[in-house]
Design a protein around this motif. Structure first.
Motif, PDB file in Angstrom:
ATOM      1  N   PRO A  46       0.824  -1.216   0.000  1.00 29.60           N
ATOM      2  CA  PRO A  46       0.000   0.000   0.000  1.00 29.60           C
ATOM      3  C   PRO A  46       0.858   1.266   0.000  1.00 29.60           C
ATOM      4  O   PRO A  46       1.978   1.279   0.515  1.00 29.60           O
ATOM      5  N   LEU A  47       0.322   2.313  -0.589  1.00 31.12           N
ATOM      6  CA  LEU A  47       0.936   3.642  -0.510  1.00 31.12           C
ATOM      7  C   LEU A  47       0.340   4.327   0.715  1.00 31.12           C
ATOM      8  O   LEU A  47      -0.861   4.579   0.760  1.00 31.12           O
ATOM      9  N   ASN A  48       1.177   4.594   1.725  1.00 33.86           N
ATOM     10  CA  ASN A  48       0.697   5.181   2.972  1.00 33.86           C
ATOM     11  C   ASN A  48       1.069   6.669   3.043  1.00 33.86           C
ATOM     12  O   ASN A  48       2.230   7.040   2.860  1.00 33.86           O
ATOM     13  N   ILE A  49       0.079   7.476   3.312  1.00 39.51           N
ATOM     14  CA  ILE A  49       0.273   8.927   3.464  1.00 39.51           C
ATOM     15  C   ILE A  49      -0.187   9.318   4.866  1.00 39.51           C
ATOM     16  O   ILE A  49      -1.313   9.004   5.260  1.00 39.51           O
ATOM     17  N   SER A  50       0.694   9.974   5.602  1.00 34.55           N
ATOM     18  CA  SER A  50       0.356  10.379   6.978  1.00 34.55           C
ATOM     19  C   SER A  50       0.356  11.899   7.106  1.00 34.55           C
ATOM     20  O   SER A  50       1.105  12.604   6.421  1.00 34.55           O
ATOM     21  N   GLY A  51      -0.480  12.393   8.021  1.00 31.07           N
ATOM     22  CA  GLY A  51      -0.536  13.834   8.291  1.00 31.07           C
ATOM     23  C   GLY A  51      -1.758  14.167   9.112  1.00 31.07           C
ATOM     24  O   GLY A  51      -2.580  13.304   9.423  1.00 31.07           O
ATOM     25  N   THR A  52      -1.864  15.402   9.442  1.00 23.77           N
ATOM     26  CA  THR A  52      -3.057  15.842  10.157  1.00 23.77           C
ATOM     27  C   THR A  52      -4.217  15.870   9.178  1.00 23.77           C
ATOM     28  O   THR A  52      -4.017  15.876   7.952  1.00 23.77           O
ATOM     29  N   PRO A  53      -5.434  15.887   9.693  1.00 19.64           N
ATOM     30  CA  PRO A  53      -6.585  15.945   8.789  1.00 19.64           C
ATOM     31  C   PRO A  53      -6.504  17.134   7.833  1.00 19.64           C
ATOM     32  O   PRO A  53      -6.854  17.005   6.652  1.00 19.64           O
ATOM     33  N   GLU A  54      -6.040  18.262   8.340  1.00 26.35           N
ATOM     34  CA  GLU A  54      -5.949  19.444   7.490  1.00 26.35           C
ATOM     35  C   GLU A  54      -4.913  19.253   6.383  1.00 26.35           C
ATOM     36  O   GLU A  54      -5.135  19.657   5.233  1.00 26.35           O
ATOM     37  N   GLU A  55      -3.779  18.637   6.735  1.00 23.08           N
ATOM     38  CA  GLU A  55      -2.725  18.402   5.736  1.00 23.08           C
ATOM     39  C   GLU A  55      -3.200  17.422   4.662  1.00 23.08           C
ATOM     40  O   GLU A  55      -2.895  17.601   3.474  1.00 23.08           O
ATOM     41  N   LEU A  56      -3.931  16.423   5.096  1.00 24.70           N
ATOM     42  CA  LEU A  56      -4.440  15.452   4.125  1.00 24.70           C
ATOM     43  C   LEU A  56      -5.490  16.079   3.218  1.00 24.70           C
ATOM     44  O   LEU A  56      -5.543  15.778   2.013  1.00 24.70           O
ATOM     45  N   ASP A  57      -6.333  16.938   3.782  1.00 22.89           N
ATOM     46  CA  ASP A  57      -7.311  17.641   2.951  1.00 22.89           C
ATOM     47  C   ASP A  57      -6.606  18.450   1.871  1.00 22.89           C
ATOM     48  O   ASP A  57      -7.080  18.548   0.737  1.00 22.89           O
ATOM     49  N   GLU A  58      -5.462  18.984   2.223  1.00 21.12           N
ATOM     50  CA  GLU A  58      -4.743  19.884   1.334  1.00 21.12           C
ATOM     51  C   GLU A  58      -3.939  19.123   0.271  1.00 21.12           C
ATOM     52  O   GLU A  58      -3.941  19.499  -0.902  1.00 21.12           O
ATOM     53  N   GLY A  59      -3.253  18.036   0.700  1.00 22.61           N
ATOM     54  CA  GLY A  59      -2.297  17.440  -0.232  1.00 22.61           C
ATOM     55  C   GLY A  59      -2.435  15.947  -0.521  1.00 22.61           C
ATOM     56  O   GLY A  59      -1.609  15.388  -1.251  1.00 22.61           O
ATOM     57  N   PHE A  60      -3.444  15.304   0.035  1.00 28.68           N
ATOM     58  CA  PHE A  60      -3.553  13.848  -0.132  1.00 28.68           C
ATOM     59  C   PHE A  60      -3.730  13.448  -1.606  1.00 28.68           C
ATOM     60  O   PHE A  60      -3.035  12.568  -2.113  1.00 28.68           O
ATOM     61  N   VAL A  61      -4.643  14.095  -2.275  1.00 28.38           N
ATOM     62  CA  VAL A  61      -4.951  13.716  -3.658  1.00 28.38           C
ATOM     63  C   VAL A  61      -3.736  13.870  -4.559  1.00 28.38           C
ATOM     64  O   VAL A  61      -3.396  12.963  -5.337  1.00 28.38           O
ATOM     65  N   SER A  62      -3.061  14.984  -4.456  1.00 33.84           N
ATOM     66  CA  SER A  62      -1.891  15.208  -5.309  1.00 33.84           C
ATOM     67  C   SER A  62      -0.758  14.251  -4.952  1.00 33.84           C
ATOM     68  O   SER A  62       0.054  13.883  -5.806  1.00 33.84           O
ATOM     69  N   ALA A  63      -0.702  13.824  -3.679  1.00 41.76           N
ATOM     70  CA  ALA A  63       0.369  12.937  -3.232  1.00 41.76           C
ATOM     71  C   ALA A  63       0.190  11.516  -3.788  1.00 41.76           C
ATOM     72  O   ALA A  63       1.180  10.814  -4.052  1.00 41.76           O
ATOM     73  N   ILE A  64      -1.052  11.073  -3.950  1.00 40.43           N
ATOM     74  CA  ILE A  64      -1.275   9.686  -4.399  1.00 40.43           C
ATOM     75  C   ILE A  64      -1.441   9.557  -5.907  1.00 40.43           C
ATOM     76  O   ILE A  64      -1.283   8.464  -6.455  1.00 40.43           O
ATOM     77  N   ALA A  65      -1.756  10.636  -6.608  1.00 41.60           N
ATOM     78  CA  ALA A  65      -2.133  10.559  -8.015  1.00 41.60           C
ATOM     79  C   ALA A  65      -1.073   9.868  -8.883  1.00 41.60           C
ATOM     80  O   ALA A  65      -1.359   8.885  -9.570  1.00 41.60           O
ATOM     81  N   GLU A  66       0.161  10.365  -8.863  1.00 43.34           N
ATOM     82  CA  GLU A  66       1.191   9.838  -9.744  1.00 43.34           C
ATOM     83  C   GLU A  66       1.607   8.416  -9.367  1.00 43.34           C
ATOM     84  O   GLU A  66       1.705   7.542 -10.261  1.00 43.34           O
ATOM     85  N   PRO A  67       1.878   8.120  -8.073  1.00 44.31           N
ATOM     86  CA  PRO A  67       2.229   6.733  -7.710  1.00 44.31           C
ATOM     87  C   PRO A  67       1.133   5.721  -8.060  1.00 44.31           C
ATOM     88  O   PRO A  67       1.429   4.618  -8.551  1.00 44.31           O
ATOM     89  N   ILE A  68      -0.114   6.072  -7.818  1.00 46.55           N
ATOM     90  CA  ILE A  68      -1.220   5.170  -8.135  1.00 46.55           C
ATOM     91  C   ILE A  68      -1.320   4.953  -9.640  1.00 46.55           C
ATOM     92  O   ILE A  68      -1.543   3.836 -10.117  1.00 46.55           O
ATOM     93  N   LYS A  69      -1.112   6.006 -10.405  1.00 47.55           N
ATOM     94  CA  LYS A  69      -1.184   5.903 -11.851  1.00 47.55           C
ATOM     95  C   LYS A  69      -0.131   4.945 -12.386  1.00 47.55           C
ATOM     96  O   LYS A  69      -0.401   4.113 -13.272  1.00 47.55           O
ATOM     97  N   LYS A  70       1.098   5.039 -11.844  1.00 50.07           N
ATOM     98  CA  LYS A  70       2.182   4.157 -12.286  1.00 50.07           C
ATOM     99  C   LYS A  70       1.886   2.699 -11.934  1.00 50.07           C
ATOM    100  O   LYS A  70       2.101   1.790 -12.733  1.00 50.07           O
ATOM    101  N   THR A  71       1.378   2.480 -10.716  1.00 52.60           N
ATOM    102  CA  THR A  71       1.109   1.113 -10.262  1.00 52.60           C
ATOM    103  C   THR A  71      -0.026   0.477 -11.045  1.00 52.60           C
ATOM    104  O   THR A  71       0.071  -0.678 -11.481  1.00 52.60           O
ATOM    105  N   THR A  72      -1.114   1.227 -11.218  1.00 54.88           N
ATOM    106  CA  THR A  72      -2.244   0.658 -11.967  1.00 54.88           C
ATOM    107  C   THR A  72      -1.882   0.467 -13.441  1.00 54.88           C
ATOM    108  O   THR A  72      -2.381  -0.452 -14.094  1.00 54.88           O
ATOM    109  N   GLY A  73      -0.997   1.322 -13.943  1.00 58.75           N
ATOM    110  CA  GLY A  73      -0.524   1.139 -15.322  1.00 58.75           C
ATOM    111  C   GLY A  73       0.218  -0.187 -15.472  1.00 58.75           C
ATOM    112  O   GLY A  73       0.062  -0.901 -16.465  1.00 58.75           O
TER     113      GLY A  73
END
Length: 207
Positions: A49-76
């Motif tokens: 799994p790709l694990n992203i940690s942070g406060t709720p506010e940090e995740l609201d701000e950057g979670f999507v951008s943090a997972i987009a590219e790694p997930i795209k490569k893996t699913t590809g």
């Protein structure tokens, strides 16, 4: 946070994303594990799994951008694995079909050659009707390219038998005993005569 819009963009065909969320001391850890049920290779189980940690506010701000590219490569990668497996299965199926086609052609050719040989044998033995029956059987398995050979053989049989001749046809010795491949295979050669043994028997009788 456009989470689902992003996942829709980065997930490949047949891919899944398992999301787990844990929280401790105000810090959240979100795990995203891509998968693909179309992939049979056990190697896909090595993906962690790709694990992203942070406060709720940090995740609201950057979670999507943090997972987009790694997930795209893996699913590809998973999509490529699925495509490879599908291609391998198709190649295997085509290979099997080709083997079956070759086996069927081999059987057909053996039958054709067998009936032609029987026809020629019957012709030599003056079994004209039997020879024509063998030609007829050969016609049932012949290809277009083989028809001229059969036409010529049929003409030869008719000419040799004297069919339509002014003084009538020649004597036909057909007995129906050599018109199928099964009969031909079942025929056995006569056992050779041991002349020495016969001579010994005659001598014994004289004594």
């Amino acid at each position: 946070m456009n989470l689902f819009t992003t996942l829709s963009d980065v997930l490949g065909n047949g891919c899944t994303a398992t999301i787990t969320i844990a929280q401790k001391d105000g810090i959240m850890t979100v795990g995203v594990l891509p998968g693909n049920d179309l992939v049979k290779d056990a190697a896909k189980n090595s993906i962690v799994p790709l694990n992203i940690s942070g406060t709720p506010e940090e995740l609201d701000e950057g979670f999507v951008s943090a997972i987009a590219e790694p997930i795209k490569k893996t699913t590809g990668l998973l999509v490529d694995m699925a495509a490879y497996e599908r291609a391998a299965e198709e190649a295997k199926a085509k290979s099997k079909m080709e083997e079956e086609r070759k086996a069927a052609e081999k059987t057909r050719k053996e039958q054709y050659n067998g009936y032609v040989a029987l026809a020629e044998t019957n012709l030599k033995e003056q079994k004209y009707r039997d020879a024509l029956k063998c030609v007829e059987s050969a016609c049932k398995v012949a290809t277009d390219a083989e028809w001229p050979v059969l036409d010529a053989l049929e003409r030869k049989i008719n000419e040799t038998s004297g069919a339509g001749a002014l003084f009538g046809p020649a004597d036909d010795k057909s007995d129906g005993k050599n018109v199928t491949l099964t009969q031909a295979k079942g025929k056995k050669q006569a056992a050779p005569v041991n002349e020495d043994a016969e001579d010994n028997d005659d001598n014994d009788g004289e004594e």
